[in-house]
Design an enzyme around this catalytic site. Structure first.
Site, PDB file in Angstrom:
ATOM      1  N   ASP A 118       4.490  15.060  11.654  1.00 44.77           N
ATOM      2  CA  ASP A 118       4.345  14.712   9.958  1.00 44.77           C
ATOM      3  C   ASP A 118       2.986  14.448   9.156  1.00 44.77           C
ATOM      4  O   ASP A 118       2.591  13.678   8.623  1.00 44.77           O
ATOM      5  CB  ASP A 118       5.070  13.357   9.974  1.00 44.77           C
ATOM      6  N   VAL A 167       3.971  -0.685   4.122  1.00 42.53           N
ATOM      7  CA  VAL A 167       2.532  -1.320   4.583  1.00 42.53           C
ATOM      8  C   VAL A 167       2.127  -2.002   3.402  1.00 42.53           C
ATOM      9  O   VAL A 167       2.011  -1.742   2.271  1.00 42.53           O
ATOM     10  CB  VAL A 167       1.847   0.241   4.762  1.00 42.53           C
ATOM     11  N   LEU A 185       0.964  -1.203   0.183  1.00 44.30           N
ATOM     12  CA  LEU A 185       0.248   0.118  -0.123  1.00 44.30           C
ATOM     13  C   LEU A 185       0.884   1.406   0.025  1.00 44.30           C
ATOM     14  O   LEU A 185       0.401   2.499  -0.490  1.00 44.30           O
ATOM     15  CB  LEU A 185      -0.895   0.002   1.152  1.00 44.30           C
TER      16      LEU A 185
END
Length: 689
Positions: free
Chosen positions: A478, A366, A358
């Protein structure tokens, strides 16, 4: 149990061994709780017109309630746990006996809708049960009604914040102490204090209600929540109301704490956004420890604890040279998150097939997975953090993720540790990340305006939770479109806490020893000078997100002769053409007022001076439309160092990084005219005051 704790217990036991056994069957205990996001409905009892929503206690209906009629409403929101407030029989105690003390502090917003007259008021209460009296709207504040008002059988006290003048009131802006009646025993106008409970526009007030069970006095303090400071200000030195009060004989021995409110022919929103409560209470149960001590004998128990202390001391010395047991630490995390088997995750991801990938970042890869036995889709993050100096830093980070609970955060399901590798398992977000939809193939259908607005509203709510409502203040560090995930209904879920840090209570920033981390375009200018992440730098990043959501352009996009998106939008604002920044793919399919609001808010969050940026509480209110956007100057202000108020810790950091520096400038094409922005730094040796 740690060595220090064992030593404390040993000291207590040795003192008890030399003292006579306790003779009282009653013990005084303390209950302490902090409520912020108000996402756990099981803790509170609500009445039909009240609800828990929008991260607040809505004591009377709010604007998103199913109840359309806001007039002549009343409600109560009470903590379900009752407290015993004095010893002995309910009606057979001496007035000299000890009564429980309590301290309640809370943040309220009494909002005047459309600047119409406000009414009726909000109250902090002690009541005998969780029932709401019938016909208690209007002047009765959810406390009594025309039949019961003034009766001793009401068994209640209330500190009212009244916004409507009745014949018995001093004015329509006062605080009062009510005993079994809406007619205050004592009332004080707030006009002379410069406080307007329900002003034009939203204001938030911190309130302290403190009761001394020894002196039997109650004091009320109130101060405005600063617009530019999300932290709770210190309690004022002087109370706005003070009065003698013996709870015994007024309230029930076992009573409930909470809030009541009402509206009449005039209406207002009665919201409680934070609530801290400390209550002393009496219990007939001395607990198992005393029973053990009396049965076995205190000296024997003291010897046993002394032996435990010696063992703990030996083990502690032995462990000082041992590495951190990360597996043991993971299994001892609060809430015991689920431990997944590596073979199950391997099967779920088809051996971590590239087709199931992903995304990838500096902190791991991920994968999408399907736990077939459970029919559960998950996102599996294979963590690779070779840059960390030790595993302790990683565990501190994981502690944050594990304890976060909010509907607009990606939920951590569990973990897996295998051969030195750590895998984290999250809820799968079927609609991917926000940036995938904003910057997808130009031939695909653009993300609609309604979805965009809903997404930024959810992301703002999540950021407000991290900054103000979680039990520690968290900086995400972030925040960007690629870290805002979208569930099956396109609701925002803020994710990727690889850089997040929790701040100690007394600190306002997090210092990264290895320099500034984050993504260019989202990093606030002061971070390059301080080497620190703050809540204000998170807000700067959120401003960048707001602009890219409306404009459909990344923060670092060169557009209109400008190097950065924010400078172009600021230029359009100055020229009176702000809506020219709206994503052209939307055509006319957007709400003009909302687009203008978000663009201005994005600029306000992008203010070069950190202290000038709005706080998350205001941001949530602005997006909802209940608060106006702060003034945004037509020209982008210059960055000035230091850009925010500093504590001693911040000054020390600034001194070491800025010594012997006076000023410098960076040439940027701010408004397409080749102008130069001056970034001014003050000599740290004598100007950081």
């Amino acid at each position: 149990m740690g060595l220090a704790a064992n030593l404390r217990i040993l000291a207590v036991l040795l003192c008890l061994a030399a003292a006579p056994p306790p003779v009282s069957a009653n013990s005084l205990k303390t209950f302490t709780a902090k409520y912020g996001a108000f996402d756990d409905n099981t803790l509170f009892a609500t009445t039909p017109a009240s609800l828990i929503g929008r991260d607040a206690l809505q004591v009377t209906p709010d604007t998103i309630s199913d109840i359309i009629n806001l007039t002549n409403q009343s409600g109560r929101v009470l903590l379900k746990q009752p407290f015993k407030l004095w010893k002995g029989p309910n009606n057979n105690s001496s007035s000299s006996d000890r009564v429980a003390s309590f301290n309640s502090s809370f943040l309220i917003n009494i909002f005047r809708i459309n600047n119409n007259p406000a009414g009726e008021g909000l109250a902090f209460v002690l009541v005998p049960d969780t029932n709401l009296p019938n016909n208690s709207s209007g002047q009765y504040l959810g406390l009594t009604n025309s039949t019961t008002d003034g009766l001793a059988s009401n068994r209640l006290i209330a500190v009212e914040f009244d916004t409507f003048k009745q014949d018995y009131d001093p004015d329509d802006n006062h605080v009062g102490l009510n005993i079994n009646s809406v007619e205050s025993k004592k009332a004080e106008s707030l006009n002379q204090s410069g406080i307007q409970l329900s002003p034009t526009g939203a204001k938030f007030y911190n309130v302290w209600v403190e009761y001394d069970g020894v002196k039997k006095t109650i004091q009320v303090y109130i101060i405005e929540q600063p617009e530019k400071d999300g932290a709770t200000p210190p309690r004022p030195d002087s109370p706005v109301l003070e009065e003698a009060l013996d709870l015994r004989g007024v309230v029930d021995q076992i009573s409930y704490f909470g809030f009541s409110a009402s509206t009449g022919n005039t209406i207002e929103l009665n919201c409680v956004l934070r609530w801290n409560l400390t209550v002393e209470y009496f219990s007939d149960d001395n607990g198992p420890l005393i029973k053990i001590l009396l049965g076995v004998g205190l000296p024997a128990v003291a010897v046993a604890v002394a032996a435990a202390v010696a063992v703990a001391y030996y083990r502690r010395r032995k462990k000082r040279s041992m590495p951190i047991n990360i597996l043991g630490a993971l299994k001892s995390l609060p809430g015991t998150p689920r431990e997944f088997e590596f073979k199950d995750l391997k099967k779920a991801t088809n051996n971590f097939d590239e087709k199931n990938k992903l995304g990838q970042g500096g902190y791991g890869v991920v994968y999408k997975g399907l736990l077939q036995n459970e029919g559960l889709e998950v996102a599996v993050k294979w963590f690779s953090r070779g840059d960390l100096k030790d595993q302790g830093d990683f565990l501190a980070e994981l502690m944050i993720i594990n304890r976060l609970r909010h509907k607009h955060l990606v939920r951590l399901l569990g973990w897996c540790h295998k051969n030195g590798k750590l895998l984290l398992v999250y809820d799968y977000m079927p609609n991917g990340s926000l940036d995938m939809h904003l910057f997808s193939d130009s031939n695909s259908k653009p993300l609609s305006w309604n979805l965009r607005y809903n997404i930024i509203s959810g992301a703002a709510s999540a950021l407000h939770y991290l900054h103000n409502e979680y039990d520690q203040r968290v900086v995400h560090r972030d925040l960007k479109a690629s870290n805002i995930m979208l569930d099956s209904n396109f609701n925002a879920r803020l994710g990727d806490f690889g850089l997040a840090r929790a701040l100690d209570t007394e600190k306002t920033s997090y210092t990264e020893a290895e320099g500034v981390l984050g993504t260019m375009g989202y990093i606030a200018p002061e971070c390059f000078h301080m080497g620190k992440a703050t809540q204000q730098s998170d807000i700067y990043a959120f401003g960048a997100v707001l602009l890219e959501v409306v404009c459909g352009l990344r923060p670092g996009t060169k557009v209109g002769g400008f190097q950065f998106l924010v400078d172009w939008v600021w230029y359009l604002h100055r020229e009176g053409r702000l809506l020219d920044a709206v994503d052209k793919r939307l055509g006319e399919e957007y709400v003009v007022e909302e687009a203008e609001r978000v663009l201005l808010l994005g600029l306000a969050c992008s203010h070069p001076i950190a202290s000038e940026r709005p706080q998350t509480q205001a941001i949530v209110q602005i997006i909802s439309g209940s608060v106006a956007v702060p003034h945004v100057p037509p020209f982008k202000p210059a960055f000035v160092w230091p850009s925010m108020p500093m504590g001693l810790e911040d000054i020390s950091q600034a001194t070491t990084t800025m010594t012997n520096t006076t000023s410098f400038s960076i040439s940027t094409s701010n408004f397409g005219t080749g102008s130069t922005s001056q970034y001014v730094s003050r000599d740290s040796n004598f100007n950081l005051v």
